[in-house]
Design an enzyme around this catalytic site. Sequence first.
Site, PDB file in Angstrom:
ATOM      1  N   HIS A   1     -10.770   1.953  -6.658  1.00  0.00           N
ATOM      2  CA  HIS A   1      -8.852   2.917  -8.003  1.00  0.00           C
ATOM      3  C   HIS A   1      -8.709   2.255  -8.217  1.00  0.00           C
ATOM      4  O   HIS A   1      -8.526   0.216  -7.540  1.00  0.00           O
ATOM      5  CB  HIS A   1      -8.837   4.013  -6.786  1.00  0.00           C
ATOM      6  CG  HIS A   1      -7.459   3.205  -5.868  1.00  0.00           C
ATOM      7  ND1 HIS A   1      -8.178   2.463  -4.257  1.00  0.00           N
ATOM      8  CD2 HIS A   1      -6.298   3.105  -5.717  1.00  0.00           C
ATOM      9  CE1 HIS A   1      -7.215   2.194  -4.117  1.00  0.00           C
ATOM     10  NE2 HIS A   1      -5.883   2.229  -4.645  1.00  0.00           N
TER      11      HIS A   1
ATOM     12  N   HIS B   1       0.687  -1.364  -0.186  1.00  0.00           N
ATOM     13  CA  HIS B   1       0.398  -0.276   0.069  1.00  0.00           C
ATOM     14  C   HIS B   1       0.873   1.199   0.007  1.00  0.00           C
ATOM     15  O   HIS B   1       1.802   1.247   0.919  1.00  0.00           O
ATOM     16  CB  HIS B   1      -1.181   0.037   1.428  1.00  0.00           C
ATOM     17  CG  HIS B   1      -2.113   1.167   1.260  1.00  0.00           C
ATOM     18  ND1 HIS B   1      -2.466   1.692   0.409  1.00  0.00           N
ATOM     19  CD2 HIS B   1      -1.647   2.113   2.487  1.00  0.00           C
ATOM     20  CE1 HIS B   1      -3.356   3.169   0.523  1.00  0.00           C
ATOM     21  NE2 HIS B   1      -2.366   2.879   1.782  1.00  0.00           N
TER      22      HIS B   1
END
Length: 274
Positions: free
Chosen positions: A115, A60
């Site tokens: 996303h 991430h």
Amino acid sequence: MKLYMSVDMEGISGLPDDTFVDSGKRNYERGRLIMTEEANYCIAEAFNSGCTEVLVNDSHSKMNNLMVEKLHPEADLISGDVKPFSMVEGLDDTFRGALFLGYHARASTPGVMSHSMIFGVRHFYINDRPVGELGLNAYVAGYYDVPVLMVAGDDRAAKEAEELIPNVTTAAVKQTISRSAVKCLSPAKAGRLLTEKTAFALQNKDKVKPLTPPDRPVLSIEFANYGQAEWANLMPGTEIKTGTTTVQFQAKDMLEAYQAMLVMTELAMRTSFC
């Protein structure tokens, strides 16, 4: 048996919005603790189920979110953001399976914080198939003949995984209300679910086949505006599809397509206004 884990953040239970996943915002420390705890549930069950090695790749943002001091002591961790293969760094053909934790739905679809890599991407395609981060990462695993055994995240990520990978095990730790609101399991309930699903995924491993990528894949990225497409088009070998904001790249294999995606999205982020 060696198990590979790619751990993203938006699909972790209890995290509804970017205040939990952005290191500069108020709920981030809470988010990364829950992220680490969820990873530990999966790691612990992997070892209980007979895995001899678990490699965890922080996947991430800047990729330094997992708290190594709180991580399961037998796991190995890849941390840091300059990685040749980003969310699938360290994956190779020595692994028997992969587990994707904390995953979210692709851009332009419903899902919590949905996303695809950056804010400016509307769609990724491999040939004509729409994919998100999940799909691209699964294709890289498939390049190495490694099956994705389990995907954990929100309900929309689970649905995306099931449509992409036959017989994959999914663990939906939260239900989408909107892109920034969720109905989530408590951390304890999420932990029990992840433990159960990890055990099942490893028992079911022989029924899951790798997602084999096409030979010489064409990567297409549809951007939100033409400026982003222009920046991405600076990478040699790309072309803008006439009349669109889509940039295409003919790759020699899936690894080259993946790295092209990383370069093109990095360039696109240089666009200063929409």
